[in-house]
Design a protein around this motif. Sequence first.
Motif, PDB file in Angstrom:
ATOM      1  N   GLN A 160       0.813  -1.206   0.000  1.00 12.62           N
ATOM      2  CA  GLN A 160       0.000   0.000   0.000  1.00 12.62           C
ATOM      3  C   GLN A 160       0.851   1.262   0.000  1.00 12.62           C
ATOM      4  O   GLN A 160       0.545   2.222  -0.687  1.00 12.62           O
ATOM      5  CB  GLN A 160      -0.929   0.019   1.214  1.00 12.62           C
ATOM      6  N   TRP A 161       1.936   1.272   0.771  1.00 18.16           N
ATOM      7  CA  TRP A 161       2.650   2.521   1.008  1.00 18.16           C
ATOM      8  C   TRP A 161       3.844   2.749   0.089  1.00 18.16           C
ATOM      9  O   TRP A 161       4.137   3.891  -0.266  1.00 18.16           O
ATOM     10  CB  TRP A 161       3.091   2.607   2.471  1.00 18.16           C
ATOM     11  N   GLU A 162       4.556   1.705  -0.277  1.00 17.47           N
ATOM     12  CA  GLU A 162       5.783   1.887  -1.061  1.00 17.47           C
ATOM     13  C   GLU A 162       5.525   2.550  -2.410  1.00 17.47           C
ATOM     14  O   GLU A 162       6.381   3.254  -2.931  1.00 17.47           O
ATOM     15  CB  GLU A 162       6.521   0.553  -1.245  1.00 17.47           C
ATOM     16  N   SER A 163       4.343   2.347  -2.971  1.00 13.89           N
ATOM     17  CA  SER A 163       4.050   2.934  -4.277  1.00 13.89           C
ATOM     18  C   SER A 163       4.004   4.459  -4.247  1.00 13.89           C
ATOM     19  O   SER A 163       4.111   5.115  -5.276  1.00 13.89           O
ATOM     20  CB  SER A 163       2.721   2.394  -4.813  1.00 13.89           C
TER      21      SER A 163
ATOM     22  N   LYS B  91     -10.737   8.634   9.249  1.00 11.45           N
ATOM     23  CA  LYS B  91     -11.310   7.490   8.521  1.00 11.45           C
ATOM     24  C   LYS B  91     -12.060   7.980   7.290  1.00 11.45           C
ATOM     25  O   LYS B  91     -11.896   7.436   6.190  1.00 11.45           O
ATOM     26  CB  LYS B  91     -12.236   6.689   9.449  1.00 11.45           C
ATOM     27  N   GLU B  92     -12.853   9.022   7.449  1.00 15.74           N
ATOM     28  CA  GLU B  92     -13.592   9.566   6.307  1.00 15.74           C
ATOM     29  C   GLU B  92     -12.641  10.206   5.294  1.00 15.74           C
ATOM     30  O   GLU B  92     -12.791  10.020   4.084  1.00 15.74           O
ATOM     31  CB  GLU B  92     -14.633  10.586   6.770  1.00 15.74           C
TER      32      GLU B  92
ATOM     33  N   ASN C 258      -9.169   7.277  -1.128  1.00 13.89           N
ATOM     34  CA  ASN C 258      -9.105   5.898  -1.632  1.00 13.89           C
ATOM     35  C   ASN C 258      -8.028   5.062  -0.951  1.00 13.89           C
ATOM     36  O   ASN C 258      -7.455   4.155  -1.564  1.00 13.89           O
ATOM     37  CB  ASN C 258      -8.936   5.866  -3.160  1.00 13.89           C
ATOM     38  N   PHE C 259      -7.742   5.353   0.321  1.00 16.14           N
ATOM     39  CA  PHE C 259      -6.846   4.508   1.096  1.00 16.14           C
ATOM     40  C   PHE C 259      -7.648   3.323   1.622  1.00 16.14           C
ATOM     41  O   PHE C 259      -8.862   3.432   1.844  1.00 16.14           O
ATOM     42  CB  PHE C 259      -6.263   5.255   2.296  1.00 16.14           C
TER      43      PHE C 259
ATOM     44  N   LEU D 147     -13.731  17.737  -1.812  1.00 15.76           N
ATOM     45  CA  LEU D 147     -14.080  16.347  -1.527  1.00 15.76           C
ATOM     46  C   LEU D 147     -14.274  15.526  -2.792  1.00 15.76           C
ATOM     47  O   LEU D 147     -14.084  14.324  -2.791  1.00 15.76           O
ATOM     48  CB  LEU D 147     -15.335  16.290  -0.648  1.00 15.76           C
ATOM     49  N   GLN D 148     -14.623  16.189  -3.890  1.00 17.41           N
ATOM     50  CA  GLN D 148     -14.759  15.498  -5.169  1.00 17.41           C
ATOM     51  C   GLN D 148     -13.449  15.497  -5.949  1.00 17.41           C
ATOM     52  O   GLN D 148     -13.390  15.043  -7.076  1.00 17.41           O
ATOM     53  CB  GLN D 148     -15.863  16.143  -6.013  1.00 17.41           C
TER      54      GLN D 148
END
Length: 158
Positions: free
Chosen positions: A34-37, A77-78, A84-85, A153-154
């Motif tokens: 997830q993070w290295e990219s 969290k939101e 998109n995490f 937000l969009q």
Amino acid sequence: MNISLLSLADRIENLKDQITPIIVMRQYGLQPDQWESFGSKGRQYSLRDVKYHLSFLIEAIRAGDASIFGRYVTWVKELFHHLNFQRSSMTSTLDSIAAQFGREFGPEEIELLNPYFRAGYSAMESPMESQGTFISEIAPLGNLATEYLDAILQKDKY
């Protein structure tokens, strides 16, 4: 040893710069795909974000109110959802912070910290709900501020 919440918050504040890279390194180890990219720029954002998380935790501890940290985690969290995490992103961050605190603090201090971590984990387990806004549309420029927030937000960039 009798530890006060204020002295514990001060100790975390004093350790923040030292432990942040350790926390991020552990977080990247838990979720390397997830993070290295994100590369080195992403790592810099992660360091910044962990400092934010620790700052909110410190202030919640100073206030003696675990719900402050829980509400912050709900907001993160939101935010992460809109970025998109993976939902597990913040949970792994909490895990990494808790693991480092386990190395830095003794049992009495960990006992004082537990309600704050429980509030954070509880926020992560609760269903996703939109947090809404504190922008009043009847305030001057309220409509413009709402439109701007919606655009952000969009992910619309001006």
